[in-house]
Design an enzyme around this catalytic site. Structure first.
Site, PDB file in Angstrom:
ATOM      1  N   ALA A 101       0.858  -1.192   0.000  1.00 30.28           N
ATOM      2  CA  ALA A 101       0.000   0.000   0.000  1.00 30.28           C
ATOM      3  C   ALA A 101       0.890   1.235   0.000  1.00 30.28           C
ATOM      4  CB  ALA A 101      -0.914   0.008   1.225  1.00 30.28           C
ATOM      5  N   LYS A 102       0.306   2.389  -0.239  1.00 31.07           N
ATOM      6  CA  LYS A 102       1.025   3.666  -0.158  1.00 31.07           C
ATOM      7  C   LYS A 102      -0.023   4.760  -0.083  1.00 31.07           C
ATOM      8  CE  LYS A 102       5.435   4.909  -0.338  1.00 31.07           C
ATOM      9  NZ  LYS A 102       6.544   4.182   0.304  1.00 31.07           N
ATOM     10  N   GLY A 103       0.347   5.908   0.445  1.00 26.16           N
ATOM     11  CA  GLY A 103      -0.635   6.987   0.518  1.00 26.16           C
ATOM     12  C   GLY A 103      -0.023   8.283   0.971  1.00 26.16           C
ATOM     13  N   ASP A 142       6.991   8.112   5.693  1.00 25.57           N
ATOM     14  CA  ASP A 142       7.572   8.234   4.358  1.00 25.57           C
ATOM     15  C   ASP A 142       8.021   9.695   4.223  1.00 25.57           C
ATOM     16  OD1 ASP A 142       7.410   8.487   1.198  1.00 25.57           O
ATOM     17  OD2 ASP A 142       7.333   6.353   1.622  1.00 25.57           O
TER      18      ASP A 142
END
Length: 411
Positions: A101-103, A142
């Site tokens: 996942a990433k966001g 991040d």
């Protein structure tokens, strides 16, 4: 070629080598869920401002989805889609039970006060709290976020679900963060480099290194390589680039960077042009900053014999082909920089067990995972007669494909 196109290309090449069914191939590429939310907060002066927050959940066939949250003004949906997909393959290569996942939020964290950042993080968490979770999707820091951001997410999430330290990783130690997490990606780069050099009958001691990027990953990698006897001859960051053919005194440079917010002006090395850093004479080049920095414009001029991809997607496919013809060995990002997510997994395990490890155990387990991962990648290289990038991609894609089929999810 942008990050998403390059990632899709590598995936399709791996799928072909594995002989995957076209329906299964298509289902592995499509993200599980894409979330987009409006986050409106009062600023310190009382005015209201809105930001767009999002989360791309790519795959959960092998376990909860995992990936960072970035705060950046130019959050690019394509790049985040690519990074979510890369996390799926990376966690599979590392053989940890996660998906990808990433966001993030489209904002400039430097323009916001601490209290505004806290309000924004809490509103974002309120909007997505029922779509993340210990066994659903576990965020991490991040670009533009840090352990404090994770602490706010943990606190806000816990208001809805009870105390849940395992809902995020990269937390402060006082809230259940793992010892060794701060250095984990850089230490993983060290272990991965050792594994590659050992395979070529070499060791880190005496090798000449160039490191592009001196943030968390680059500085830890430099420090640990220096301690292992490697000679760092050039380093760059956002402030500039420096070179010393006799080797840079890394402990002194780290002290300088803390005081002056960059490598520029360090008196133990000469200043050089920032864009020449990648083509400096060295044995091993470590890009540890942005994606796409090694491309067809500079690939022919690269002098390194080995490239260790500490950054995400630093080499574009055209450069890959040029470097391959030159005999340059590239250790791909989905293996080389997997130390961070591996120790994030250790943090998650410790939180679920309610039993914390000492740092020596964390580092020893990390070395085991990296060493085993390199052997697994090399095995796939032999099986499919391919380079290390395709070895890593076929390994990751094959593990996710097998889990998908075993669960009965194939189209």
């Amino acid at each position: 070629m942008n990050a998403l196109a390059a990632t899709n290309r590598n995936f399709k090449l791996a799928a072909r080598l594995l002989g995957l069914d076209s329906k299964l191939e298509k289902s592995l590429l499509i993200p599980f869920r894409e979330i987009k939310v409006e986050c409106t907060i009062p600023k310190d002066d009382g005015s209201l401002v809105s930001y767009v927050g999002f989360r791309i959940q790519h795959d959960n066939a092998r376990g909860p989805m995992k990936g960072g949250i970035r705060y950046h003004p130019e959050v690019d949906p394509d790049e985040v889609n690519a990074l979510a997909q890369l996390m799926t393959w990376k966690t599979a290569v590392a053989n940890i039970p996660y998906g990808g996942a990433k966001g993030g939020i489209g904002c400039n964290p430097g323009d916001l006060s601490i209290s505004e950042l806290e309000r924004l993080t809490r509103v974002f968490t309120q909007k997505i709290h029922d779509l993340i979770g210990i066994h659903i999707d576990v965020p991490a820091p991040d670009m533009g976020t840090n352990p404090q951001t994770m602490a706010w997410i943990l606190d806000e999430y816990s208001k809805f679900h009870g105390h849940s330290p395992a809902v995020v990783t990269g937390k402060p130690i006082d809230l259940g963060g793992s010892l060794g997490r701060d250095a984990a990606t850089g230490r993983g780069v060290l272990f991965a480099t050792e594994a590659l050099l050992n395979d070529h009958g070499k060791s880190i001691a005496g090798q000449r290194f160039v490191i592009q990027g001196f943030g968390n990953v680059g500085s830890w990698a430099a420090q640990l390589i220096h301690e292992a006897g490697g000679k760092i001859v050039a380093v760059s960051d956002i402030s500039g680039a420096i070179k010393n053919s006799n080797g840079i005194d890394i402990p002194s440079l780290i002290k300088h960077v803390k005081e002056h917010k960059g490598v520029k002006g360090f008196d133990g090395a000469n200043s050089i042009e920032s864009n020449s850093i990648l083509v400096e004479d060295c044995d091993i080049l470590i890009p540890a900053a942005l994606g796409g920095v090694i491309n067809r414009e500079n690939a022919n001029d690269i002098k390194a014999k080995f490239i260790i991809e500490a950054a995400n997607h630093p080499t574009d496919p055209e450069a890959d082909e040029i470097l391959s013809k030159k005999g340059v060995v590239i250790l791909p990002d989905i293996f080389a920089n997997s130390g961070g997510v591996t120790v994030s997994y250790f943090e998650w395990v410790q939180n679920i067990q309610g039993f914390m490890w000492d740092e020596a155990k964390v580092n020893a387990e990390l070395k085991n995972y990296i060493s085993k991962g390199f052997k697994d990648v090399k095995e796939m290289c032999k099986t499919h007669n391919c380079d290390l990038r395709m070895g890593a991609f076929t390994l990751g894609v094959n593990r996710v494909a097998r889990a998908t089929v075993l669960r009965g999810w194939e189209a």
